[in-house]
Write an enzyme that holds these catalytic residues in place. Structure first.
Site, PDB file in Angstrom:
ATOM      1  N   GLY A  11       0.781  -1.247   0.000  1.00 32.85           N
ATOM      2  CA  GLY A  11       0.000   0.000   0.000  1.00 32.85           C
ATOM      3  C   GLY A  11       0.803   1.283   0.000  1.00 32.85           C
ATOM      4  N   ASP A  63      -0.554  -6.476  -7.557  1.00 37.39           N
ATOM      5  CA  ASP A  63      -1.940  -6.031  -7.677  1.00 37.39           C
ATOM      6  C   ASP A  63      -2.740  -7.016  -6.823  1.00 37.39           C
ATOM      7  OD1 ASP A  63      -4.626  -5.938  -8.400  1.00 37.39           O
ATOM      8  OD2 ASP A  63      -4.208  -5.469 -10.492  1.00 37.39           O
ATOM      9  N   TYR A 154     -18.638   8.797   1.666  1.00 38.84           N
ATOM     10  CA  TYR A 154     -17.714   7.665   1.838  1.00 38.84           C
ATOM     11  C   TYR A 154     -18.369   6.399   1.258  1.00 38.84           C
ATOM     12  CZ  TYR A 154     -13.813   5.060   3.870  1.00 38.84           C
ATOM     13  OH  TYR A 154     -12.686   4.276   4.044  1.00 38.84           O
ATOM     14  N   LYS A 161     -15.259  -1.172   4.363  1.00 34.13           N
ATOM     15  CA  LYS A 161     -14.473  -1.111   5.617  1.00 34.13           C
ATOM     16  C   LYS A 161     -15.170  -1.875   6.743  1.00 34.13           C
ATOM     17  CE  LYS A 161     -10.799   1.460   4.524  1.00 34.13           C
ATOM     18  NZ  LYS A 161      -9.470   0.820   4.348  1.00 34.13           N
TER      19      LYS A 161
HETATM   20  O1  0WE Z   1     -10.459   5.144   2.807  1.00 29.76           O
HETATM   21  C1  0WE Z   1     -10.335   6.288   2.442  1.00 29.76           C
HETATM   22  C2  0WE Z   1     -10.222   6.615   0.951  1.00 29.76           C
HETATM   23  C3  0WE Z   1      -9.762   5.473   0.108  1.00 29.76           C
HETATM   24  C4  0WE Z   1     -10.036   5.685  -1.360  1.00 29.76           C
HETATM   25  C5  0WE Z   1      -9.699   6.853  -2.025  1.00 29.76           C
HETATM   26  C6  0WE Z   1      -9.952   6.969  -3.388  1.00 29.76           C
HETATM   27  C7  0WE Z   1      -9.664   8.230  -4.153  1.00 29.76           C
HETATM   28  C8  0WE Z   1      -9.457   7.980  -5.629  1.00 29.76           C
HETATM   29  C9  0WE Z   1     -10.613   4.660  -2.070  1.00 29.76           C
HETATM   30  N1  0WE Z   1     -10.884   4.749  -3.385  1.00 29.76           N
HETATM   31  C10 0WE Z   1     -10.544   5.880  -4.057  1.00 29.76           C
HETATM   32  N2  0WE Z   1     -10.817   5.923  -5.398  1.00 29.76           N
HETATM   33  C11 0WE Z   1     -10.357   6.922  -6.191  1.00 29.76           C
HETATM   34  O2  0WE Z   1     -10.660   6.947  -7.402  1.00 29.76           O
HETATM   35  N3  0WE Z   1     -10.339   7.304   3.370  1.00 29.76           N
HETATM   36  C12 0WE Z   1     -10.526   6.986   4.756  1.00 29.76           C
HETATM   37  C13 0WE Z   1     -10.189   8.731   3.017  1.00 29.76           C
HETATM   38  C14 0WE Z   1     -11.538   9.297   2.746  1.00 29.76           C
HETATM   39  O3  0WE Z   1     -12.121   9.143   1.546  1.00 29.76           O
HETATM   40  C15 0WE Z   1     -13.361   9.743   1.610  1.00 29.76           C
HETATM   41  C16 0WE Z   1     -13.548  10.283   2.874  1.00 29.76           C
HETATM   42  C17 0WE Z   1     -12.384   9.992   3.613  1.00 29.76           C
HETATM   43  C18 0WE Z   1     -12.107  10.346   5.030  1.00 29.76           C
HETATM   44  C19 0WE Z   1     -14.353   9.841   0.636  1.00 29.76           C
HETATM   45  C20 0WE Z   1     -15.511  10.523   0.931  1.00 29.76           C
HETATM   46  C21 0WE Z   1     -15.717  11.053   2.190  1.00 29.76           C
HETATM   47  C22 0WE Z   1     -14.739  10.950   3.174  1.00 29.76           C
END
Ligand code: 0WE
Length: 254
Positions: A11, A63, A154, A161
């Site tokens: 990661g 991957d 989210y 999660k």
């Molecule tokens: O787990 C995460 C984000 C992980 C993530 C981020 C992306 C951005 C680009 C998963 N998939 C993608 N796909 C993409 O194309 N977080 C805890 C950070 C996060 O992400 C959010 C949050 C928070 C906090 C999205 C919406 C609202 C809050």
């Protein structure tokens, strides 16, 4: 604290990655590491970070949606090291469209991909790692509060999660008899590459810092240090747990 231990890290995208902060903490504590990278795009980044740690730290492509690539990682690891003690899983993905608009609109394929990358991969990696974890060990993954309470946008990541956190509990039950512990860190929001792609992330950081008991956001080193705790014998009695490193945000009712 981790002298003589061997760890593998999934990661890392760049030096701001949560995975990198935990890798650094493990390395500083004396662990020997191997790093993986997802796709040629990230190879140079990860190679440079590995080089910066000195010594010769192997890097392997992986991957996590490909069983064969996971198998190859642990084949290589078995050639490069005698055994394995530490695994960091800091991998998540949902299609960008699924993190905008309503959860109601989540498509079947977006739901599948989010769960495959973000939750099932922990099962696949743990199973492939186990033959090398002959002296017990510690598996650490990353989660977020959106698994238990609604964080607007989210969306499917919150559902994935929740699955990941249940996966941590079931794996810790299965692996306990082999002295392998499995835990998750639930980190407050951090500005990483993954966060950069998310609309309104900066205002989320502000909101979080204003409402958390500590009146600030979490520093990535604090997540690294909790990763060190979970990797070390300081946490010998802890498994199946979700540990919040969020400046206390999650305890608030209002
Ligand atoms: O787990 C995460 C984000 C992980 C993530 C981020 C992306 C951005 C680009 C998963 N998939 C993608 N796909 C993409 O194309 N977080 C805890 C950070 C996060 O992400 C959010 C949050 C928070 C906090 C999205 C919406 C609202 C809050």
């Amino acid at each position: 604290m981790l002298k003589g231990k061997v760890g593998i890290v999934f990661g890392i995208a760049n030096k701001r990655s949560i995975a990198w902060s935990i890798a650094e903490a493990w390395h500083r504590a004396g662990a020997q590491l191997a790093l993986t990278y997802q796709g040629d795009r990230l190879r140079d980044n990860v190679a440079e970070l590995a080089h910066g740690l000195g010594g010769n730290i192997p890097i392997y492509p992986c991957d996590v949606t490909k069983d064969e690539e996971i198998d190859n990682v642990f084949k290589s690891l078995g050639n490069d090291f005698d055994c394995l003690d530490l695994v960091l899983h800091s991998v998540a993905f949902a299609p960008k469209e699924a993190l905008e608009g309503q959860f109601l609109e989540t498509e079947r394929e977006a739901f599948r991909v989010a769960h495959d990358v973000s939750a099932y991969s922990l099962v696949a990696i743990s199973r492939a790692a186990l033959p090398l974890m002959t002296n017990g060990g510690s598996i650490v993954t990353m989660t977020y509060y959106g698994s238990e309470k609604v964080v607007p946008h989210y969306n499917v990541m919150g559902v994935a999660k929740a699955s990941l956190e249940a996966t941590v509990r079931y794996l810790s039950y299965d692996l306990g008899s082999r002295k392998v512990r499995v835990n998750a860190i639930s980190a407050g929001p951090v500005k990483t590459l993954a966060a950069r792609g998310i609309r309104g992330f900066s205002s989320m950081l502000t909101y979080h810092s204003e409402h958390a008991p500590l009146k600030r956001n979490v520093e990535i080193e604090e997540i690294g240090n909790t990763g060190l705790y979970l990797g070390s014998d300081l946490s010998a009695g802890v498994t199946g747990e979700i540990i919040f490193v969020d400046c206390g945000y999650n305890i608030m009712g209002m």
